[in-house]
Design a protein around this motif. Structure first.
Motif, PDB file in Angstrom:
ATOM      1  N   LYS A 291      37.205 -72.089 -61.326  1.00 34.65           N
ATOM      2  CA  LYS A 291      38.084 -71.198 -60.552  1.00 34.65           C
ATOM      3  C   LYS A 291      37.776 -71.275 -59.066  1.00 34.65           C
ATOM      4  O   LYS A 291      38.679 -71.313 -58.230  1.00 34.65           O
ATOM      5  N   LYS A 292      36.490 -71.324 -58.739  1.00 35.47           N
ATOM      6  CA  LYS A 292      36.075 -71.342 -57.330  1.00 35.47           C
ATOM      7  C   LYS A 292      36.567 -72.593 -56.625  1.00 35.47           C
ATOM      8  O   LYS A 292      36.958 -72.538 -55.456  1.00 35.47           O
ATOM      9  N   PHE A 293      36.561 -73.735 -57.332  1.00 34.58           N
ATOM     10  CA  PHE A 293      36.944 -75.001 -56.701  1.00 34.58           C
ATOM     11  C   PHE A 293      38.365 -75.436 -57.075  1.00 34.58           C
ATOM     12  O   PHE A 293      38.752 -76.569 -56.842  1.00 34.58           O
ATOM     13  N   GLY A 294      39.136 -74.553 -57.670  1.00 39.40           N
ATOM     14  CA  GLY A 294      40.550 -74.832 -57.937  1.00 39.40           C
ATOM     15  C   GLY A 294      40.803 -75.846 -59.024  1.00 39.40           C
ATOM     16  O   GLY A 294      41.843 -76.512 -59.003  1.00 39.40           O
ATOM     17  N   ILE A 295      39.905 -75.971 -59.988  1.00 37.54           N
ATOM     18  CA  ILE A 295      40.091 -76.906 -61.099  1.00 37.54           C
ATOM     19  C   ILE A 295      40.801 -76.161 -62.222  1.00 37.54           C
ATOM     20  O   ILE A 295      40.245 -75.240 -62.823  1.00 37.54           O
ATOM     21  N   LYS A 296      42.036 -76.542 -62.517  1.00 34.58           N
ATOM     22  CA  LYS A 296      42.864 -75.809 -63.474  1.00 34.58           C
ATOM     23  C   LYS A 296      42.701 -76.386 -64.879  1.00 34.58           C
ATOM     24  O   LYS A 296      43.534 -77.146 -65.374  1.00 34.58           O
ATOM     25  N   THR A 297      41.619 -76.028 -65.525  1.00 36.56           N
ATOM     26  CA  THR A 297      41.406 -76.443 -66.911  1.00 36.56           C
ATOM     27  C   THR A 297      42.172 -75.508 -67.843  1.00 36.56           C
ATOM     28  O   THR A 297      42.693 -74.467 -67.427  1.00 36.56           O
ATOM     29  N   LEU A 298      42.241 -75.888 -69.107  1.00 37.91           N
ATOM     30  CA  LEU A 298      42.940 -75.054 -70.084  1.00 37.91           C
ATOM     31  C   LEU A 298      42.273 -73.689 -70.218  1.00 37.91           C
ATOM     32  O   LEU A 298      42.947 -72.674 -70.415  1.00 37.91           O
ATOM     33  N   SER A 299      40.961 -73.650 -70.083  1.00 33.63           N
ATOM     34  CA  SER A 299      40.246 -72.376 -70.178  1.00 33.63           C
ATOM     35  C   SER A 299      40.581 -71.460 -69.007  1.00 33.63           C
ATOM     36  O   SER A 299      40.640 -70.232 -69.153  1.00 33.63           O
ATOM     37  N   VAL A 300      40.802 -72.029 -67.835  1.00 26.75           N
ATOM     38  CA  VAL A 300      41.179 -71.233 -66.660  1.00 26.75           C
ATOM     39  C   VAL A 300      42.597 -70.700 -66.812  1.00 26.75           C
ATOM     40  O   VAL A 300      42.885 -69.542 -66.478  1.00 26.75           O
ATOM     41  N   MET A 301      43.505 -71.529 -67.339  1.00 26.10           N
ATOM     42  CA  MET A 301      44.912 -71.146 -67.431  1.00 26.10           C
ATOM     43  C   MET A 301      45.189 -70.194 -68.600  1.00 26.10           C
ATOM     44  O   MET A 301      45.965 -69.238 -68.463  1.00 26.10           O
TER      45      MET A 301
END
Length: 402
Positions: free
Chosen positions: A307-317
């Motif tokens: 989240k901090k570095f803007g990586i949109k993984t499935l877990s984040v979404m």
């Protein structure tokens, strides 16, 4: 005056008839270092006399660490002669060098994920058994071919994990600060050297053994491993959950199974190439599903840093709970399919081994799922490492699927 060395001495202000129980002063040694008088460390200590008429008792107390701790704690190594250190100093230097060496070696061991090399060896050995039809195929030529397959597989494993850590130093400082590069135990230069060396050595070895499947496999390994981690235009596929899953399937499934199978089948056993065999198809399907699950669960632990570095993984979404339930469902279906495939085997021994083995692994998996705490990153990481153990345990059962 008690003479200890030609270049150092100390004076003891004590009278032989000193009464017991009285307090006298002991002055620290005056040291000559290469002809220079050094009084910077001169100190005075109080010593209680226990005998009124024994000079030797007092000197013995001075020499004893138990009865004269102040003097003992300030003693320094004695120089025997110019240019030569004492034996204790040499021992300290050698121990210090050994400790530094072991610390660096352990950091390098963790950087290369050497513990996972055992899993790579198990997977490669299992895949090399897929073309084997009878015990007569286990010839010296087969074991030579197996060793030829193990070398590039291990080297490419090191390349993939090394370039991933090099690309994620800043992210790992948040998610995994214990890793050698993130903690500073290993320099960036050392990490780059290990990465380049593993890639070049694996490619050179593939050309040396003249095995086309491994030449193409190493090239594909380098490309996919780089695309997964490196921050370049159209790359950094780990930021996309579906591309990340594709990389996991490619690196741990397709690029591990097919090159080894083709190498043993055609270039070692000298048989016509048959791709659509029952063992190979089952291994490819099951391991591919397993790799997708690993890719999803891997991101559960890294949500904060992603989240901090803007990586949109499935877990984040989608959130941790949804991705966790999806992963558990996929692996449960895979185990159920494995039991069905095992039950359809014409060989009784193979049928029993595959059915019982997969039922045991599935039961352990379901029990472990119930103990996971998604609010605790340590619990998620422990479960992730447990999934890898199940992954490698599956390779022990795959050769029995016939």
């Amino acid at each position: 005056m008690l003479q200890m060395h030609s270049s150092s001495s100390f004076s003891l202000k004590y009278h032989p008839l000193q009464k017991a129980g009285s307090i006298k002063t002991l002055e620290s040694p005056v040291t000559h270092i290469h002809g220079v008088l050094n009084r910077s460390q001169e100190k005075k200590y109080a010593i209680k006399c226990s005998q009124s008429n024994s000079f030797y008792n007092l000197t013995n107390k001075i020499a004893s660490s138990r009865n004269c701790k102040p003097f003992n704690s300030h003693r320094a190594p004695v120089t025997l002669q110019d240019g030569y250190a004492s034996k204790s100093e040499d021992d300290d230097n050698s121990n210090s060098f050994l400790n530094v060496f072991l610390k660096k070696f352990h950091a390098l061991y963790r950087f290369m994920r050497a513990y996972a090399c055992a899993g790579v060896i198990i997977a490669t050995t299992s895949n090399s058994l897929l073309p084997v039809q009878t015990l007569a195929d286990l010839t010296p030529a087969y074991f030579t071919g197996l060793l030829e397959a193990l070398v590039p597989a291990v080297l490419m494993h090191i390349y993939v994990v090394a370039i991933n850590q090099l690309s994620d130093v800043e992210v790992d400082k948040v998610n995994k600060p214990y890793l050698p590069l993130a903690s500073g135990e290993i320099s960036i230069g050392t990490g780059i050297a290990v990465t380049l060396a593993s890639a070049l050595m694996s490619l050179a070895y593939a050309f040396m053994i003249r095995s086309p499947p491994f030449i193409w496999a190493v090239i594909a390994w380098i490309f996919v491993g780089t695309a997964y981690s490196v921050q370049l235009p159209l790359l950094r596929w780990k930021g996309n959950s579906f591309l990340a899953a594709f990389c996991m399937v490619s690196l741990n499934g397709l690029l591990t199974q097919f090159p080894v199978y083709v190498h043993i089948q055609k270039y070692v056993l000298g048989r016509p190439l048959e791709i659509f065999t029952r063992p190979l198809m089952f291994a490819t399907a099951f391991i591919s599903c397993f790799c997708v699950v690993i890719a999803f669960i891997k991101d559960l632990h890294d949500v904060d840093g992603d989240k901090k570095f803007g990586i949109k993984t499935l877990s984040v979404m989608l959130g941790k709970e949804r991705v966790f339930r999806l992963s558990v469902s996929m692996l449960s279906i895979a185990y159920g399919a494995a039991v069905v495939v095992g039950a359809s085997s014409p060989l009784l021994a193979n049928k029993l081994i595959t059915i019982i083995g997969h039922c045991i692994l599935a039961s352990i998996f379901w029990l472990r799922v119930r103990a996971v705490d998604l609010s605790d990153n340590a619990s998620i990481l422990s479960f992730y490492m447990f999934i890898w153990k199940l992954y490698y345990a599956e390779y022990l059962l795959i050769p029995f699927v016939r």
